[in-house]
Scaffold this motif. Structure first.
Motif, short mmCIF file in Angstrom:
data_model
loop_
_atom_site.label_atom_id
_atom_site.label_comp_id
_atom_site.label_asym_id
_atom_site.label_seq_id
_atom_site.Cartn_x
_atom_site.Cartn_y
_atom_site.Cartn_z
N PRO A 189 0.76 -1.27 0.04
CA PRO A 189 -0.14 -0.01 -0.15
C PRO A 189 1.00 1.28 -0.08
O PRO A 189 0.62 2.29 -0.74
CB PRO A 189 -0.80 -0.12 1.42
N ILE A 190 2.03 1.16 0.65
CA ILE A 190 2.81 2.46 0.73
C ILE A 190 4.11 1.94 0.12
O ILE A 190 4.91 0.97 0.53
CB ILE A 190 3.00 2.86 2.21
N VAL A 191 4.53 2.73 -0.77
CA VAL A 191 5.91 2.40 -1.39
C VAL A 191 6.73 3.68 -1.73
O VAL A 191 5.94 4.87 -1.69
CB VAL A 191 5.79 1.57 -2.89
N GLY A 192 8.02 3.49 -1.80
CA GLY A 192 8.97 4.56 -1.83
C GLY A 192 8.57 5.46 -3.02
O GLY A 192 8.54 6.68 -3.05
N LEU A 193 8.54 4.92 -4.19
CA LEU A 193 8.33 5.52 -5.79
C LEU A 193 7.28 4.89 -6.35
O LEU A 193 7.31 4.24 -7.11
CB LEU A 193 9.63 5.27 -6.41
N PRO A 194 5.77 5.51 -6.10
CA PRO A 194 4.68 5.12 -6.61
C PRO A 194 4.78 5.52 -8.20
O PRO A 194 5.53 6.22 -8.27
CB PRO A 194 3.78 5.53 -5.91
#
Length: 309
Positions: A189-194
């Motif tokens: 759900p949360i990534v560094g580089l979406p």
């Protein structure tokens, strides 16, 4: 050119002596990535595939010289401490391969990265590959297959699925269309580089003329890409396919971040939003090569290798 990885980048592998770390270091080094050091606490002094191993990131930096990128093959509970160690040492890009990294740990990594001016890909990512230049992580599986499947070209690829990242690049290559860089943003759900952050990088890359994106239900990444297009911050054409058409509310589709809640992040909403913004959205995965060829021809970026015979 390319984004995130090229032949000049100096790479560190954290967890290099583990099974995955060793196997993927072989892939990266064999493909031509400049892997200059590895770190496994307590294993310093060894040499893996001709690469020196150190106990700490600081020691690796001191002994091997400045490091641009760290690739993490660390058990999920230890990812936060390893990532924070790299950021504190001055490394500006991390590729966090493991899945099941606790979400609060990811938030702490994101905060530290922002304060240090660093970036990270993942977690839960296959990594990044720039054909003919370098690979970070496990994209392509083996160096021989990565060389066989992918070749340089004008299309940037951004995907929320690791398998589909390589599949898109493979089928585009079969159609004579090469890639500038392949990026698996990660399935959490949360990534560094979406997607939106990757799009901004591709926008600045002169080698990238068009962008192919695989999106999914859940999160607002694809809608944010539409916002960039409408705002004029993303001027390069986008060809998109959105997975999860049949998923119901509350059902996870493949990845942890691919879940519809309360009508948000739906397939229909993402498709409509991207089309309204001017992106080319295909209804079937196997339509991607033809749609991409049409877009490249329209903008005069269909390179000779991709020309119709």
């Amino acid at each position: 050119m390319a984004i995130l990885i090229d032949a000049t980048k100096r790479v560190l592998v954290q967890g290099i002596t583990g099974r995955e770390g060793l196997a993927r270091t072989r892939l990266m080094a064999s493909y031509g990535t400049q892997v200059v050091a590895g770190v496994t606490p307590g294993k310093g002094g060894q040499t893996i595939e001709g690469i020196p191993v150190y106990d700490t990131v600081g020691e690796a930096w001191e002994q091997s010289g400045p490091i641009d990128i760290s690739v993490l093959f660390i058990p999920a509970p230890l990812v936060k401490s390893a990532a924070l160690e790299s950021i504190a040492a001055g490394i500006k890009l991390l590729v966090i391969v493991p899945d099941r990294v606790p979400i609060y740990d990811v938030l702490e990594i994101a905060d530290a990265a922002q304060r240090a001016g660093a970036l990270f890909v993942g977690p839960n990512t296959l990594g990044v590959l720039s054909p003919g230049q370098g690979v970070l992580g496990m994209m392509g599986g083996r160096a021989a297959s990565a060389r066989e499947w992918f070749f340089p070209g004008p299309v940037g690829i951004s995907s929320r699925s690791g398998g589909i990242t390589t599949s898109m690049a493979y089928y585009l290559a079969q159609a004579g269309i090469g890639a500038s860089t392949l990026v698996h943003v990660g399935g959490d759900p949360i990534v560094g580089l979406p997607h939106p952050a990757v799009m901004r990088l591709f926008e600045q890359d002169p080698a990238t003329k068009a962008i192919v994106m695989f999106g999914e239900i859940g999160t607002s990444q694809e809608e944010q890409v539409a916002d960039l297009i409408e705002a004029g911050a993303l001027t390069k054409p986008v060809i998109a396919y959105i997975g999860g058409k049949s998923a119901r509310s509350g059902t996870r589709f493949s990845h942890a971040g691919a879940i519809i809640e309360g009508g948000r992040g739906t397939h229909e909403g993402k498709v409509a939003r991207l089309r309204d913004a001017g992106a080319t959205v295909v209804d079937a995965f196997n339509n991607i090569p033809a749609a991409t060829r049409d877009v490249l021809a329209r903008i005069g970026a269909l390179e000779p290798k991709g020309a119709v015979s």
